[in-house]
Design a protein around this motif. Structure first.
Motif, PDB file in Angstrom:
ATOM      1  N   ALA A  37       0.804  -1.220   0.000  1.00  0.00           N
ATOM      2  CA  ALA A  37       0.000   0.000   0.000  1.00  0.00           C
ATOM      3  C   ALA A  37       0.839   1.273   0.000  1.00  0.00           C
ATOM      4  O   ALA A  37       0.404   2.308  -0.505  1.00  0.00           O
ATOM      5  N   ASP A  38       2.060   1.219   0.570  1.00  0.00           N
ATOM      6  CA  ASP A  38       2.884   2.426   0.642  1.00  0.00           C
ATOM      7  C   ASP A  38       3.849   2.547  -0.533  1.00  0.00           C
ATOM      8  O   ASP A  38       4.818   3.301  -0.482  1.00  0.00           O
ATOM      9  N   ALA A  39       3.575   1.827  -1.637  1.00  0.00           N
ATOM     10  CA  ALA A  39       4.447   1.892  -2.799  1.00  0.00           C
ATOM     11  C   ALA A  39       4.512   3.290  -3.396  1.00  0.00           C
ATOM     12  O   ALA A  39       5.494   3.653  -4.040  1.00  0.00           O
ATOM     13  N   ALA A  40       3.479   4.098  -3.177  1.00  0.00           N
ATOM     14  CA  ALA A  40       3.445   5.444  -3.735  1.00  0.00           C
ATOM     15  C   ALA A  40       4.547   6.336  -3.174  1.00  0.00           C
ATOM     16  O   ALA A  40       4.823   7.406  -3.724  1.00  0.00           O
ATOM     17  N   LEU A  41       5.199   5.908  -2.122  1.00  0.00           N
ATOM     18  CA  LEU A  41       6.291   6.682  -1.552  1.00  0.00           C
ATOM     19  C   LEU A  41       7.553   6.615  -2.413  1.00  0.00           C
ATOM     20  O   LEU A  41       8.491   7.391  -2.197  1.00  0.00           O
ATOM     21  N   PHE A  42       7.574   5.699  -3.389  1.00  0.00           N
ATOM     22  CA  PHE A  42       8.765   5.468  -4.196  1.00  0.00           C
ATOM     23  C   PHE A  42       8.563   5.984  -5.611  1.00  0.00           C
ATOM     24  O   PHE A  42       7.444   6.034  -6.125  1.00  0.00           O
TER      25      PHE A  42
END
Length: 264
Positions: A37-42
């Motif tokens: 879910a936190d892939a958008a941080l990359f």
């Protein structure tokens, strides 16, 4: 090679939950974070799904994902209608008549030129030093071998080495390749949507090949017959030895460094 993207700017993720364990294993192998879910941080995602491994940039204006596909799409079309031994890369490495040299593609990238040469009957060893690009290429080769038929046969003539090409050539074991193919990363002028998309994704990873002169020198030392260097059509030759011939296309050319005549 110029400074690549920092490792914390790319993460491994998955497109379907069933691939989460495979994503975790790949992340551990590459030394990259694995996330959902936190892939958008990359900035970049190396993602595993039903169609294999792909590289995707994040952000609202990001181009589509890139993956290596030898079975369908552009490579299938090129295999069937690309012009066979009349293609520039085939001429550059010396294919003619029954001559099918052993080729080392020391800057493999997505493997397109290597696949063309393997499809024409050459045994091709591929070297790719950037770990993410090497992973994409390895995934594409595995899927090609699993596909069966003509594509699988072609893929058996392609062997991938993940290594620094200069080190690998300087410490080469076994018979020397007859021909070495080089396509160093360069500010390409090709304006096709595909090339622009790939450059946008790969340039932050791989940068420009600032060590191209050392790459050429190592290739000239190892190759038994010739070195073929792909360049943008108006780019200067790589610093060092002067090419003995040139082969010009519309947007690119090959600088040929001949050492010995190829014979069947």
């Amino acid at each position: 090679m110029s400074d690549p993207l920092s490792a914390n700017a790319i993460a491994v993720t998955w497109l379907q939950d069933a691939y989460a364990p495979a994503a975790a294993a790949l992340a551990a192998q590459l030394g990259l974070p694995c996330c959902g879910a936190d892939a958008a941080l990359f900035s970049l995602w190396l993602q595993i799904g039903e169609q294999g491994l792909s590289l995707q940039a994040s952000g609202p204006d990001a181009p589509g994902a890139v993956r290596v596909d030898f079975v369908e799409g552009a490579m299938a079309h090129r295999r069937q209608f690309g012009g066979g031994a009349g293609q520039m890369v085939a001429k550059a490495v010396g294919l003619r008549g029954a001559i099918r040299p052993r080729v080392l593609d020391a800057t493999a990238g997505l493997g397109r030129d290597a696949f063309v040469l393997a499809a024409l009957g050459c045994e091709v060893t591929l070297i790719e030093r950037q770990p993410v690009i090497a992973a994409l290429l390895d995934d594409g080769l595995q899927r090609a071998r699993a596909a069966g038929g003509e594509v699988a046969e072609i893929a058996t003539r392609m062997q991938l080495i993940h290594a620094d090409a200069i080190d690998a050539m300087q410490n080469w074991q076994g018979p020397a390749p007859q021909v070495i193919h080089l396509d160093p990363m360069f500010p390409h002028r090709d304006k096709s949507a595909l090339v622009k998309k790939e450059m946008r994704l790969f340039r932050p990873l791989a940068g420009d090949d600032l060590d191209a002169p050392a790459l050429l020198a190592a290739a000239l030392q190892l190759a038994s017959h010739r070195v073929a260097v792909k360049r943008p059509r108006k780019a200067p030759a790589i610093a060092g030895a002067s090419p003995s011939a040139q082969l010009n296309g519309q947007s690119s050319r090959y600088d040929i460094y001949g050492k010995k005549k190829l014979e069947a």
